[in-house]
Design an enzyme around this catalytic site. Structure first.
Site, PDB file in Angstrom:
ATOM      1  N   ASP A 196      17.559 -39.811  -1.011  1.00 33.56           N
ATOM      2  CA  ASP A 196      16.135 -40.126  -0.797  1.00 33.56           C
ATOM      3  C   ASP A 196      15.919 -41.428  -0.035  1.00 33.56           C
ATOM      4  O   ASP A 196      14.788 -41.881   0.117  1.00 33.56           O
ATOM      5  CB  ASP A 196      15.398 -40.172  -2.143  1.00 33.56           C
ATOM      6  CG  ASP A 196      16.088 -41.095  -3.161  1.00 33.56           C
ATOM      7  OD1 ASP A 196      16.771 -42.049  -2.737  1.00 33.56           O
ATOM      8  OD2 ASP A 196      15.942 -40.847  -4.375  1.00 33.56           O
ATOM      9  N   GLY A 197      17.015 -42.046   0.424  1.00 34.41           N
ATOM     10  CA  GLY A 197      16.873 -43.277   1.206  1.00 34.41           C
ATOM     11  C   GLY A 197      16.446 -44.479   0.395  1.00 34.41           C
ATOM     12  O   GLY A 197      16.075 -45.517   0.956  1.00 34.41           O
TER      13      GLY A 197
ATOM     14  N   ASP B  16      33.748 -46.756   7.071  1.00 37.13           N
ATOM     15  CA  ASP B  16      32.341 -47.052   7.380  1.00 37.13           C
ATOM     16  C   ASP B  16      31.846 -48.299   6.649  1.00 37.13           C
ATOM     17  O   ASP B  16      30.710 -48.717   6.865  1.00 37.13           O
ATOM     18  CB  ASP B  16      31.442 -45.848   7.044  1.00 37.13           C
ATOM     19  CG  ASP B  16      31.612 -45.376   5.606  1.00 37.13           C
ATOM     20  OD1 ASP B  16      32.697 -44.876   5.288  1.00 37.13           O
ATOM     21  OD2 ASP B  16      30.681 -45.515   4.799  1.00 37.13           O
ATOM     22  N   ASN B  17      32.694 -48.893   5.798  1.00 42.89           N
ATOM     23  CA  ASN B  17      32.318 -50.131   5.106  1.00 42.89           C
ATOM     24  C   ASN B  17      33.146 -51.319   5.584  1.00 42.89           C
ATOM     25  O   ASN B  17      33.321 -52.292   4.852  1.00 42.89           O
ATOM     26  CB  ASN B  17      32.493 -49.963   3.585  1.00 42.89           C
ATOM     27  CG  ASN B  17      31.527 -48.948   3.001  1.00 42.89           C
ATOM     28  OD1 ASN B  17      30.462 -48.714   3.564  1.00 42.89           O
ATOM     29  ND2 ASN B  17      31.880 -48.328   1.904  1.00 42.89           N
TER      30      ASN B  17
ATOM     31  N   ARG C  97      18.761 -57.601   4.435  1.00 40.45           N
ATOM     32  CA  ARG C  97      20.135 -58.003   4.760  1.00 40.45           C
ATOM     33  C   ARG C  97      20.170 -58.660   6.147  1.00 40.45           C
ATOM     34  O   ARG C  97      19.419 -58.257   7.052  1.00 40.45           O
ATOM     35  CB  ARG C  97      21.070 -56.792   4.736  1.00 40.45           C
ATOM     36  CG  ARG C  97      21.058 -56.036   3.420  1.00 40.45           C
ATOM     37  CD  ARG C  97      22.317 -55.223   3.204  1.00 40.45           C
ATOM     38  NE  ARG C  97      22.542 -54.183   4.194  1.00 40.45           N
ATOM     39  CZ  ARG C  97      23.572 -53.335   4.149  1.00 40.45           C
ATOM     40  NH1 ARG C  97      24.469 -53.435   3.185  1.00 40.45           N
ATOM     41  NH2 ARG C  97      23.712 -52.392   5.064  1.00 40.45           N
TER      42      ARG C  97
ATOM     43  N   ASP D   4      28.434 -54.165   2.785  1.00 39.86           N
ATOM     44  CA  ASP D   4      28.124 -53.038   1.892  1.00 39.86           C
ATOM     45  C   ASP D   4      28.620 -53.261   0.466  1.00 39.86           C
ATOM     46  O   ASP D   4      29.671 -52.768   0.072  1.00 39.86           O
ATOM     47  CB  ASP D   4      28.668 -51.719   2.459  1.00 39.86           C
ATOM     48  CG  ASP D   4      27.899 -51.269   3.682  1.00 39.86           C
ATOM     49  OD1 ASP D   4      26.806 -51.797   3.927  1.00 39.86           O
ATOM     50  OD2 ASP D   4      28.390 -50.394   4.417  1.00 39.86           O
TER      51      ASP D   4
ATOM     52  N   GLY E 239      26.189 -42.563   8.688  1.00 41.88           N
ATOM     53  CA  GLY E 239      25.051 -43.320   9.205  1.00 41.88           C
ATOM     54  C   GLY E 239      24.263 -44.051   8.132  1.00 41.88           C
ATOM     55  O   GLY E 239      24.547 -43.953   6.943  1.00 41.88           O
TER      56      GLY E 239
ATOM     57  N   LYS F 107      17.383 -52.545   3.251  1.00 41.80           N
ATOM     58  CA  LYS F 107      18.210 -51.536   2.578  1.00 41.80           C
ATOM     59  C   LYS F 107      17.420 -50.957   1.415  1.00 41.80           C
ATOM     60  O   LYS F 107      17.029 -51.675   0.497  1.00 41.80           O
ATOM     61  CB  LYS F 107      19.509 -52.158   2.075  1.00 41.80           C
ATOM     62  CG  LYS F 107      20.449 -51.123   1.461  1.00 41.80           C
ATOM     63  CD  LYS F 107      21.822 -51.695   1.203  1.00 41.80           C
ATOM     64  CE  LYS F 107      22.740 -50.641   0.599  1.00 41.80           C
ATOM     65  NZ  LYS F 107      24.088 -51.169   0.362  1.00 41.80           N
TER      66      LYS F 107
END
Length: 629
Positions: A141-142, A291-292, A199, A301, A106, A129
């Site tokens: 940590d995002g 996932d990319n 993005r 990505d 995710g 992002k």
């Protein structure tokens, strides 16, 4: 000026959104999105913005007060304020990473803000992002840092201007907030600035979005968060096909299997064409996990990507890719493998026997066709399509390989070769061509052994005596590559610069003679040779870039930005917006940017020796030490 954005968040209306308000990392079952809030940053400020990308959203920087516009962009595109109409959410997906199913992944650092309607009514999803923690952040940590954000921002725009399908980047905003990063995973962490990239794409849904339904994997034991929720799979297919493939929805509205098959056929062909485009500019993605991979065939990505400098078919741009799974020459087959995983994820809505047949019928043929079409343009073969062209391309690449030629610059130079070139000019051309091949010194850096001789000796003994233990700590391919490096490095100790030049000239003379014969066939098929040559040069110059985002160019911009000078990021962005042209007036652009007062003395000092390198040069020696993980 950002108040002009018109939101219409179709994805959140069409797909299930998690109802939980629980913060922090967690499993998100039965949903495609989870609502989130961006985390504020200290003192956000704009590094750069792409005006062509922002124009997609109907945004133009107000001429009256550009400084206020920049401040507003920094405020809203850092996540410190949320735009009216935005509904921040994180997308749930899974993925096969380096060939193994990883379970729920995710958007761990990206946040969907919503979908903006552009001037012509087209729909653009916008994302931040690096805006903070989401349910998918796992142990992270995002956040993203200045270094990786500048690379993603610049490469997104570089790829678009090269004509390659890609997500876009509107802004790059940094801050005084810091996070700790161990860049090379070697126990040397440092504080880096939190940075956010805006993005833009039609959608960020990817192959892995359909893997959330996967039952426990037979190898890893991991499973998707929404096993047995075929109802959501149907919703996702309906949404993706009706929104992004409306012509397929219209043609097969009464037969779902046929519709899904047509969709899979189209994404197979788009992916094949995309990877062919990558191969033709020497682009390596670096992390081609499922996932990319974009569900609409975009490059998505940007992490440890790299444009190849010296041609090496086994080039690995990602320092973390120890086995070379995502090496340059493996990209076509890996993308096909990923399509196979997408096919598995669409069952039962598309039976595997149908999708596998489509994959075998379409992928290789589409890749080869598109690759050769593009290569013919790069070589100026604009009149005839001959079977021998494939061999000519292979022999060119082999010549580049044995002479360690610069992939981009050699293609760019070929437009100045002509069939009737006189002998003295031919020698000049040959001199210029071989100047784009690696020197003895550069080859010594490239082939420098990476293992201590004692370590290599121990590994060789272990491979013989205990193959099981050896398999856990090394691979035969890696050891063979190291042995090859040792052998090459040893040969280079005896090689003189004159010997190398003589050898390289011989190789290029042989190939150029074959190229001349092929061009002669073109001339014989046309009425006006001069008009043909003008067209040939024009086609070549619009397919062979002069400027690409080489690692050393990005690194110079990053180092300046880390010292507070954003002018180099903005310079490079302007350059990459015109990759096929001479950089006329580029010096003036640079001076204007410096007059804005963004130049930091420390940055100028750090850049002084490096900036002298031309933006279209072969990389300087220090660039060989750059490692992107």
């Amino acid at each position: 000026w950002l108040g002009a954005l018109r939101f219409d968040n179709l994805a959140l209306r069409s797909l299930p959104v998690d109802a939980s308000e629980e913060g922090g990392p967690r499993t998100v079952p039965g949903a495609c999105f989870a609502r989130v809030r961006p985390s504020p940053l200290q003192n956000p400020r704009l590094v750069a913005m792409s005006l062509p990308a922002l124009a997609l959203l109907g945004l133009e920087v107000p001429a009256a007060d550009p400084a206020a516009a920049e401040a507003e962009a920094a405020l809203f595109f850092s996540g410190n304020r949320v735009l009216a109409g935005a509904e921040p959410a994180a997308h749930c997906y899974c993925g096969h990473q380096f060939g193994s199913f990883a379970g729920q992944l995710g958007d761990g650092a990206a946040m969907y803000l919503g979908e903006v309607l552009g001037p012509g009514g087209e729909r653009w999803e916008i994302q931040l992002k690096g805006a903070g923690i989401t349910p998918f952040s796992r142990q992270a940590d995002g956040r993203k840092v200045l270094r990786s954000s500048i690379r993603e921002f610049l490469c997104s725009e570089a790829m678009f201007h090269l004509g390659i399908p890609t997500t876009r980047a509107g802004t790059c905003v940094t801050s005084d907030s810091k996070v700790v990063r161990d860049i090379f995973y070697d126990g040397n962490p440092k504080n880096e600035r939190c940075t956010v990239v805006l993005r833009i794409a039609s959608t960020f849904i990817r192959f892995g979005s359909f893997e959330i339904f996967k039952p426990p994997d037979e190898y890893t034991g991991r499973k998707g968060p929404s096993v047995d929720r075929n109802d959501i799979r149907i919703q996702m297919l309906d949404y993706v096909i009706s929104t992004f493939y409306p012509e397929i929805q219209e043609a097969y509205s009464d037969n779902t299997i046929q519709r899904n098959a047509a969709f899979f056929r189209e994404i197979t062909k788009r992916t094949a064409r995309l990877v062919a485009e990558w191969q033709c500019v020497g682009f390596c993605h670096g992390v081609l996990n499922t996932d990319n991979m974009s569900i609409v065939g975009l490059t998505i990505d940007y992490g440890p990507f790299g444009f190849m400098d010296r041609y090496d078919p086994e080039h690995i741009c990602n320092g973390s890719d120890n086995t070379g799974r995502y090496a340059y020459n493996k990209q076509p087959e890996v993308c096909k493998w990923n399509l196979g995983k997408l096919a598995e994820a669409l069952v039962p809505e598309l039976p595997l026997e149908i999708s596998q047949l489509i994959l075998e019928e379409e992928y290789d043929a589409e890749f080869e066709k598109h690759y050769l079409q593009k290569m013919r343009k790069k070589l100026g073969l604009i009149e005839l399509v001959l079977e021998e062209d494939s061999k000519l391309v292979s022999e060119l690449l082999e010549t580049m390989h044995v002479t360690a030629g610069d992939f981009t610059n050699i293609f760019y130079l070929l437009s100045s070769f002509s069939v009737d070139i006189d002998p003295s000019k031919f020698e000049d051309f040959l001199e210029e061509l071989t100047s784009q091949c690696a020197s003895v010194e550069e080859l010594k850096v490239a082939f420098k052994p990476q293992m201590d001789p004692r370590q290599l000796s121990m590994m060789l003994m272990l491979a013989q005596s205990n193959p099981q233990l050896f398999a856990l700590i090394g691979t035969k391919a890696n050891i063979n590559k190291e042995l090859e490096r040792v052998e090459q490095f040893s040969k280079l100790q005896q090689l003189t610069a004159d010997d190398l030049l003589s050898r390289n000239k011989r190789h290029w003379k042989e190939w150029l003679e074959k190229y001349r014969v092929r061009l002669q066939k073109e001339i014989e098929s046309v009425g006006n040779a001069d008009a043909w040559n003008t067209d040939r040069v024009k086609v070549m110059n619009s397919n062979n870039p002069k400027y690409i985002l080489r690692n050393y160019i990005a690194q110079n911009a990053i180092e300046a930005a880390e010292n507070g000078d954003f002018s180099e990021v903005r310079n490079v962005l302007k350059l990459l917006e015109h990759p096929f042209q001479e950089a006329e007036g580029f010096q003036e652009v640079k001076e204007d940017a410096e007059e804005e007062g963004a130049t930091a003395t420390a940055a100028v000092c750090a850049q002084e020796t490096r900036s002298r390198q031309s933006y279209c040069s072969k990389p300087p020696l220090w660039a060989a030490e750059l490692c992107v993980t």
